[in-house]
Scaffold this active site. Structure first.
Site, PDB file in Angstrom:
ATOM      1  N   LEU A 284       0.952  -0.993  -0.026  1.00  0.00           N
ATOM      2  CA  LEU A 284      -0.016  -0.079  -0.114  1.00  0.00           C
ATOM      3  C   LEU A 284       0.970   1.131  -0.089  1.00  0.00           C
ATOM      4  CD1 LEU A 284      -3.042  -0.535   2.577  1.00  0.00           C
ATOM      5  CD2 LEU A 284      -3.033  -0.463  -0.043  1.00  0.00           C
ATOM      6  N   ASP A 285       0.816   2.313  -0.922  1.00  0.00           N
ATOM      7  CA  ASP A 285       1.605   3.398  -0.891  1.00  0.00           C
ATOM      8  C   ASP A 285       1.409   3.917   0.419  1.00  0.00           C
ATOM      9  OD1 ASP A 285       1.893   2.963  -3.669  1.00  0.00           O
ATOM     10  OD2 ASP A 285       0.517   4.544  -4.159  1.00  0.00           O
ATOM     11  N   ARG A 286       2.523   4.810   0.727  1.00  0.00           N
ATOM     12  CA  ARG A 286       2.618   5.535   1.916  1.00  0.00           C
ATOM     13  C   ARG A 286       1.229   6.458   2.327  1.00  0.00           C
ATOM     14  NH1 ARG A 286       6.485  10.444   1.998  1.00  0.00           N
ATOM     15  NH2 ARG A 286       4.953  11.393   0.764  1.00  0.00           N
TER      16      ARG A 286
END
Length: 230
Positions: free
Chosen positions: A59-61
């Site tokens: 998951l992206d930051r």
């Protein structure tokens, strides 16, 4: 982020897998610049096992929501296989600027890195890129702001796929400083949330389905598009 917070973010637990509600703004793994990461807090989720769990996907930051963790090596391998084979069912909620005229559709645009630098995560649409497919459905619209609430289902799992696909269609995700119109600093935060995760992990049992509640920074915009109050 504190240990008590990560425990409160536990959405699902069994012998093989944990699913947590990852907060926006917290990277899963350490980056070249260091800083706070989710990995530092995973010891609090051992629940008696000798090793901490590990993330089974990305998951992206700045993306919030459902993140699956394998509780041990065999569990992680089974989860990795689900994601690699495209069998994990993922639904994201996004608030986009503008929006499609239709109510449902799909985006079939190949993606590739913008540069040859292996450290770069920025992507672009390119006919020579990897096949990338996203299905979408309108969940609601806000005539006052012109924004649209979308449910996005990534059939493939390319880096930044949903962000690039939405931007390429002319309706970038609200708060996206790379592919949208948000400033690099001080923006409203990326309005992209991993809402639902379905894991067909056990052959003779129903799919594990987990939902993460809408994050605080998205609730006002979602409500304006018709989301019922929590």
């Amino acid at each position: 982020m504190i240990v008590d917070d990560i425990l409160s973010r536990l959405l699902y637990r069994d012998a093989l897998v944990l699913v947590i509600d990852k907060p926006a703004g917290l990277p899963v793994h350490p980056g070249p610049k260091g800083g706070e990461t989710l990995t530092r807090h995973l010891d609090a989720l051992r629940f008696g096992l000798p090793r901490r769990p590990e993330a089974a996907h990305r998951l992206d930051r700045d993306t919030s929501g459902c993140l699956a963790l394998g509780r041990h090596a065999k569990a992680l391998a089974r989860l990795n296989a689900l994601f690699a084979q495209g069998r994990a069912e993922k639904t994201y909620w996004a608030l986009v600027e503008g929006g499609p005229a239709e109510e449902t559709g799909e985006i079939d645009l190949p993606l590739m890195r913008r540069s040859d630098d292996p450290r770069s995560w920025w992507m672009k649409t390119d006919p020579a890129g990897d096949p990338s497919l996203t299905r979408w459905r309108v969940m609601g619209r806000d005539p006052a702001s012109g924004r649209t609430w979308l449910a996005l289902n990534p059939v493939t799992g390319r880096t930044h796929q949903l962000r690039v696909h939405c931007a390429a269609m002319g309706w970038p995700i609200l708060g996206d400083p790379i592919y949208g119109t948000a400033p690099r600093h001080g923006g409203p935060g990326l309005h992209l949330h991993a809402r639902t995760l379905g894991l067909p992990l056990y052959p003779k049992k129903p799919t594990i389905t987990v939902e993460a509640p809408a994050p605080g920074h998205m609730r006002e915009g979602l409500a304006a598009c018709g989301l019922a109050p929590l």
